[in-house]
Design an enzyme around this catalytic site. Structure first.
Site, PDB file in Angstrom:
ATOM      1  N   GLU A 234       0.817  -1.212   0.000  1.00  0.00           N
ATOM      2  CA  GLU A 234       0.000   0.000   0.000  1.00  0.00           C
ATOM      3  C   GLU A 234       0.853   1.265   0.000  1.00  0.00           C
ATOM      4  OE1 GLU A 234      -2.306  -0.809   3.484  1.00  0.00           O
ATOM      5  OE2 GLU A 234      -0.886   0.169   4.845  1.00  0.00           O
ATOM      6  N   GLY A 375      -2.125  -0.937  11.315  1.00  0.00           N
ATOM      7  CA  GLY A 375      -3.466  -1.006  11.899  1.00  0.00           C
ATOM      8  C   GLY A 375      -4.356  -1.886  11.032  1.00  0.00           C
ATOM      9  N   HIS A 398       2.373  -7.057  16.549  1.00  0.00           N
ATOM     10  CA  HIS A 398       2.723  -6.990  15.123  1.00  0.00           C
ATOM     11  C   HIS A 398       1.632  -6.319  14.319  1.00  0.00           C
ATOM     12  CE1 HIS A 398      -0.136 -10.129  14.335  1.00  0.00           C
ATOM     13  NE2 HIS A 398       0.376 -10.523  13.196  1.00  0.00           N
TER      14      HIS A 398
END
Length: 476
Positions: A234, A375, A398
């Site tokens: 991303e 997130g 993580h």
């Protein structure tokens, strides 16, 4: 929906005398595949196999079941390695947000005779063997399911010399490059003429034994690709509220590329093979069976360690290829690269003792060590620097961690609700299934608040353009 009366179920098998275990599952699957024989015939034949499995060891239909029964009988004659009556205590972060199943799994792990110390991260949830978000330090041993299936899964971050405004103005170009430079999904790879070259392919560990050697071609085909499930690549905006001298980044906002993926089919196959081997060699009580371990002073333990290390190097190489291809396509200068991994085992010193630390879905957070904690596709991620907290065995979460199982998410979250959440947060999504919807994850801010003693936040990453597997597939 009512179960058809001609289908054999668990109650039918138990009535025949089958007991829960691997053979029980094989029996159910075998019955399901051969329903055409009729329930009465199947029940009679399954009873015969249970009574005399040796007679069916080479049978075309019942051979696998017969051998599973023979193996179970042989293991039943071997006294299991006893667990400690009272396990060693362990630190828990964000306890009020951790499901009981994860706590129960960690409790069992701490009863292993090789267990030295443990900790449970605030994103923890139930997995196989060691819970995801579990950290376990042991003495001179390695636990394949304590490492996990996606060996060496990691986060990689490239920070570019590109301002936020340029990304906004050229959004279509970045979307085009994200599609062109990445490939996703279980089983997906590159054709021979498309394959990337990388130093990892010359690693001598690929020749360690015939089993690993046979995985090299598939590994090469998938090199530079990303898996299914929660793996992603991303673009987002990373903001440094203050200059970070070690990284050499001034305060400000920058475009960044963040990727999350692991060792693909290579790691999954290694995990399956050595987990099976560990269970054959290390007989633990049923509640701890998935925590079977291999001593590092044994040939099998050294083999797994070498294979695990190879899978981790391979995962890192895939990220390296993705990030180099993207930087070249954009013509961008990379100001800084940060990478960290989980689903791995490390030899470390804890309280003066050399131990093997398993971080299954947990980030190394030694003093001064950089890491990335994402997130969700709409929630921010964080670039962090570890504080080296001894109670957490120098670890942190993580990610945000799931609050819904994949099945629950698919059943309860609508496509329209997911689209509305993406629009609200200004995120463009390419691919992904409902099981990866933002609502399926815990609140990352709650998770971060529970681990202020473990890490300090250096910068905040906000996702803007996210790509995941088109079909939401799991890793192969």
């Amino acid at each position: 929906m009512n179960t058809p009366t001609n289908v054999i179920n668990s109650e039918d098998l138990m009535a025949l005398g089958y007991t829960p275990g691997r053979a029980f599952g094989v029996a159910l699957r075998t019955a399901g595949k051969h329903q055409r024989l009729g329930k009465e015939t199947l029940l009679a034949q399954l009873a015969d196999v249970l009574a005399a499995p040796e007679a069916y060891a080479a049978h075309a239909v019942y051979g696998k079941l017969a051998n599973a029964l023979i193996e179970a009988a042989a293991m039943a004659d071997i006294a299991p390695i006893p667990l400690r009556e009272a396990g060693t205590g362990y630190a828990v972060y964000g306890e009020s947000h951790i499901e009981p199943g994860a706590r129960a799994q960690m409790d069992v792990a701490m009863q292993l005779p090789v267990a030295v110390a443990g900790a449970l991260m605030p994103d923890a949830h139930q997995g196989y063997g060691l819970p995801i978000g579990g950290v376990l330090a042991v003495d001179n041993a390695v636990i394949p399911y304590g490492v996990g299936v996606d060996i060496g899964c990691r986060m990689a971050l490239s920070i570019y010399d590109i301002p936020e405004t340029f990304f906004v103005e050229h959004h279509a170009r970045f979307k085009r490059e994200l599609i062109a430079q990445t490939r996703f999904g279980a089983g997906h790879g590159f054709k021979p003429h498309e394959r990337a070259d990388h130093q990892v392919l010359t690693d001598e560990a690929f020749g360690m034994n015939p089993f690993v050697a046979n995985l090299k071609d598939k590994a090469w085909a998938q090199l530079g690709t990303s898996g299914g499930g929660n793996h992603f690549v991303e673009f987002g905006i990373i903001e440094f509220p203050a200059a970070d001298e070690p990284l050499g980044i001034p305060a400000g906002k920058y475009l960044a590329l963040l990727s999350h993926s692991g060792s693909r089919g290579l790691g999954a196959t290694i995990a399956g093979h050595y987990t099976k081997l560990a269970k054959e060699l290390c007989h633990l009580p049923s509640e701890a069976r998935n925590l079977a371990y291999l001593g590092l002073d044994t040939h099998a333990g050294q083999e797994y360690w070498q294979a695990m290390t190879l899978a981790g190097s391979y995962a890192s190489a895939s990220h390296d290829i993705i990030h180099r291809k993207m930087a070249a396509a954009l013509g961008a200068e990379v100001l800084a690269r940060v990478e960290n991994h989980h689903n791995f085992a490390w030899k470390e010193t804890w309280n003066g003792q050399e131990v093997v630390v398993h971080r299954k879905g947990a980030t190394p957070a030694g003093k001064g060590v950089l890491g990335i904690i994402p997130g969700s596709m709409t929630a921010p991620g964080f670039l962090v620097r570890g504080k080296g907290e001894a109670a957490s065995i120098s670890s942190a979460s993580h990610g945000a961690g799931r609050q819904m199982s994949r099945t629950q998410a698919i059943k309860t979250i609508s496509r329209d609700a997911m689209k509305a959440t993406l629009k609200q947060h200004g995120v463009t999504l390419i691919g992904a299934g409902l099981d990866e919807a933002p609502m399926a994850y815990k609140d990352i801010h709650t998770v971060m608040a529970a681990q202020t003693a473990l890490v300090e936040v250096v910068a905040t990453f906000t996702p803007r353009l996210v790509r995941m597997a088109d079909d939401g597939s799991r890793e192969d």
